[in-house]
Design an enzyme around this catalytic site. Structure first.
Site, PDB file in Angstrom:
ATOM      1  N   ASN A   1      24.581 -45.339  -4.753  1.00 59.10           N
ATOM      2  CA  ASN A   1      23.556 -45.214  -4.061  1.00 59.10           C
ATOM      3  C   ASN A   1      23.249 -44.605  -2.964  1.00 59.10           C
ATOM      4  O   ASN A   1      23.067 -45.725  -2.189  1.00 59.10           O
ATOM      5  CB  ASN A   1      22.526 -46.402  -4.367  1.00 59.10           C
ATOM      6  CG  ASN A   1      20.876 -45.746  -4.702  1.00 59.10           C
ATOM      7  OD1 ASN A   1      20.640 -44.052  -3.854  1.00 59.10           O
ATOM      8  ND2 ASN A   1      20.426 -46.066  -4.542  1.00 59.10           N
ATOM      9  N   TRP A   2      23.194 -43.443  -2.367  1.00 54.58           N
ATOM     10  CA  TRP A   2      23.763 -43.018  -0.922  1.00 54.58           C
ATOM     11  C   TRP A   2      22.610 -43.026  -0.633  1.00 54.58           C
ATOM     12  O   TRP A   2      21.807 -42.932   0.610  1.00 54.58           O
ATOM     13  CB  TRP A   2      24.561 -42.038  -1.132  1.00 54.58           C
ATOM     14  CG  TRP A   2      25.851 -41.320  -1.229  1.00 54.58           C
ATOM     15  CD1 TRP A   2      26.905 -43.160  -1.627  1.00 54.58           C
ATOM     16  CD2 TRP A   2      26.989 -40.808  -1.469  1.00 54.58           C
ATOM     17  NE1 TRP A   2      27.837 -42.714  -2.163  1.00 54.58           N
ATOM     18  CE2 TRP A   2      27.290 -41.006  -1.921  1.00 54.58           C
ATOM     19  CE3 TRP A   2      26.716 -39.486  -1.044  1.00 54.58           C
ATOM     20  CZ2 TRP A   2      28.557 -40.444  -1.661  1.00 54.58           C
ATOM     21  CZ3 TRP A   2      27.477 -38.603  -0.822  1.00 54.58           C
ATOM     22  CH2 TRP A   2      29.482 -39.090  -1.476  1.00 54.58           C
ATOM     23  N   LYS A   3      21.335 -43.441  -1.141  1.00 53.63           N
ATOM     24  CA  LYS A   3      19.826 -43.104  -1.100  1.00 53.63           C
ATOM     25  C   LYS A   3      19.619 -41.907   0.364  1.00 53.63           C
ATOM     26  O   LYS A   3      19.715 -41.020  -0.474  1.00 53.63           O
ATOM     27  CB  LYS A   3      19.146 -44.297  -0.156  1.00 53.63           C
ATOM     28  CG  LYS A   3      19.532 -45.651  -1.121  1.00 53.63           C
ATOM     29  CD  LYS A   3      19.540 -47.083  -0.647  1.00 53.63           C
ATOM     30  CE  LYS A   3      19.521 -48.302  -0.507  1.00 53.63           C
ATOM     31  NZ  LYS A   3      19.438 -49.237  -1.142  1.00 53.63           N
TER      32      LYS A   3
ATOM     33  N   GLU B   1      12.577 -49.352  -5.040  1.00 52.11           N
ATOM     34  CA  GLU B   1      12.181 -48.545  -3.033  1.00 52.11           C
ATOM     35  C   GLU B   1      11.435 -47.576  -4.101  1.00 52.11           C
ATOM     36  O   GLU B   1      10.048 -47.217  -3.668  1.00 52.11           O
ATOM     37  CB  GLU B   1      13.437 -47.773  -3.097  1.00 52.11           C
ATOM     38  CG  GLU B   1      14.053 -48.814  -1.553  1.00 52.11           C
ATOM     39  CD  GLU B   1      15.259 -48.667  -1.476  1.00 52.11           C
ATOM     40  OE1 GLU B   1      15.342 -47.346  -1.151  1.00 52.11           O
ATOM     41  OE2 GLU B   1      15.973 -49.539  -0.970  1.00 52.11           O
TER      42      GLU B   1
ATOM     43  N   GLY C   1      19.734 -54.541   1.104  1.00 57.79           N
ATOM     44  CA  GLY C   1      19.641 -53.657   2.498  1.00 57.79           C
ATOM     45  C   GLY C   1      18.869 -55.125   3.239  1.00 57.79           C
ATOM     46  O   GLY C   1      18.577 -55.000   4.519  1.00 57.79           O
TER      47      GLY C   1
ATOM     48  N   SER D   1      22.941 -55.737  -1.161  1.00 55.33           N
ATOM     49  CA  SER D   1      23.680 -56.614  -0.856  1.00 55.33           C
ATOM     50  C   SER D   1      25.509 -56.967  -1.228  1.00 55.33           C
ATOM     51  O   SER D   1      25.889 -57.631  -0.535  1.00 55.33           O
ATOM     52  CB  SER D   1      23.202 -57.478   0.618  1.00 55.33           C
ATOM     53  OG  SER D   1      22.639 -57.455   0.774  1.00 55.33           O
TER      54      SER D   1
ATOM     55  N   GLY E   1      24.520 -49.686  -2.180  1.00 56.09           N
ATOM     56  CA  GLY E   1      23.706 -48.962  -1.276  1.00 56.09           C
ATOM     57  C   GLY E   1      24.830 -49.046  -0.078  1.00 56.09           C
ATOM     58  O   GLY E   1      25.824 -48.610  -0.228  1.00 56.09           O
ATOM     59  N   GLY E   2      24.668 -49.768   1.044  1.00 61.94           N
ATOM     60  CA  GLY E   2      25.070 -49.969   2.398  1.00 61.94           C
ATOM     61  C   GLY E   2      26.716 -49.664   1.793  1.00 61.94           C
ATOM     62  O   GLY E   2      26.918 -48.500   2.956  1.00 61.94           O
TER      63      GLY E   2
HETATM   64  P1  13P Z   1      22.273 -52.819  -0.284  1.00 63.39           P
HETATM   65  O1  13P Z   1      23.029 -52.377  -1.229  1.00 63.39           O
HETATM   66  O2  13P Z   1      22.439 -52.145   0.539  1.00 63.39           O
HETATM   67  O3  13P Z   1      21.756 -54.001  -0.172  1.00 63.39           O
HETATM   68  O4  13P Z   1      21.564 -51.599  -1.561  1.00 63.39           O
HETATM   69  C1  13P Z   1      21.786 -51.826  -2.798  1.00 63.39           C
HETATM   70  C2  13P Z   1      20.612 -50.844  -4.018  1.00 63.39           C
HETATM   71  O5  13P Z   1      19.180 -50.679  -3.581  1.00 63.39           O
HETATM   72  C3  13P Z   1      21.159 -50.201  -4.652  1.00 63.39           C
HETATM   73  O6  13P Z   1      20.645 -49.341  -5.063  1.00 63.39           O
END
Ligand code: 13P
Length: 256
Positions: free
Chosen positions: A9-11, A101, A177, A217, A238-239
């Site tokens: 998920n590149w957000k 989010e 995150g 994470s 995510g990250g």
């Molecule tokens: P992180 O891996 O940055 O914690 O984010 C997880 C996430 O929200 C994936 O949708």
């Protein structure tokens, strides 16, 4: 045996050029891996880049694209919004629904999430339904209730037949995150609970084949331990999905 999935998920990160480069780097690395153990690999860029990323991956059927969000209506006067049909027309096959989010920062309501799930299923795409408790809910030992409530409201009035394409992602809000990860035991326990909750709405066979991903994470150092849990079918990252080498090492962790 259930197939695994690793989704990035590149957000709200990466411009057009960067999105294409990242997708291409991941595609090239994935092509060097053994196809039989490869998890489904899904990339979720920002809306404007769904089509170009989808084109970049097109040559490889093991890779697919996801939208991070959709609107609940089919079409109409909703300035700035994006429908499921628009997403489908880009070549995307998955839609992330109910990310924490969206729930917390944009006030996404449970009845909207329920409508979106139905819309995505009706379009023949796969919803990746995100559920997960907040820190205070875990501290007060209400994490199972919170997740059951999210699952039940998101899937209200969905028949077992409707749910065939559903994927669930357990993303504890306190782990997103933050660098805090659910322990393998916490993840396994919640994934079993999610499977049992879905079983009550469907049946054993359906619940046993349901893919339940972990997110929060997840990174190259902890992925193998999390993915070794029998009910953790991969991750929503995510990250660590923004760097091709990290993401590919998480994909490799799902192949062990
Ligand atoms: P992180 O891996 O940055 O914690 O984010 C997880 C996430 O929200 C994936 O949708």
């Amino acid at each position: 045996m259930r197939k695994k999935m690793v989704a990035g998920n590149w957000k709200m990160n990466k411009n057009l050029h960067e999105s294409i480069l990242l997708a291409d780097d991941i595609r090239q690395a994935v092509e060097t891996l053994s196809a039989d153990r490869l998890p489904a690999v899904v990339l979720a860029p920002a809306f404007p880049f769904l089509y170009p990323v989808s084109q970049t991956l097109r040559a490889n059927s093991q890779l697919a694209v996801a939208a991070q969000y959709c609107h609940a209506a089919r079409s109409g006067a909703f300035t700035g919004e994006v429908s499921v049909e628009m997403i489908r027309s880009t070549g995307a096959r998955y839609v992330i629904i109910g990310h924490s989010e969206r729930r917390m920062l944009f006030g996404e309501k449970e009845e909207e999430i329920n409508k979106k799930i139905k819309m995505v299923l009706e379009a023949g795409l796969h919803p990746v339904l995100c559920v997960g408790e907040k820190l205070e809910e875990r501290k007060e030992n209400r994490h199972f209730d919170a997740v059951a409530h999210q699952l039940n409201s998101a899937l209200e009035n969905c028949s077992p037949a409707d749910l065939q394409h559903l994927i669930v992602a357990y993303e504890p809000v306190w782990a997103i995150g933050t660098g805090l990860t659910a322990s393998a035991a916490q993840a396994q326990e919640m994934h079993v609970f999610i499977r049992q909750t879905i079983k009550q709405k469907t049946d054993d066979a359906f619940a046993n084949q349901l893919m339940v991903l972990y997110g929060g994470s997840c990174n190259p150092s902890n992925a193998a331990e999390l993915f070794a849990c029998p009910d953790v079918d991969g991750g929503l990252i995510g990250g660590a999905s923004l760097n091709a080498a990290d993401f590919v090492s998480i994909i490799k962790a799902a192949m062990k």
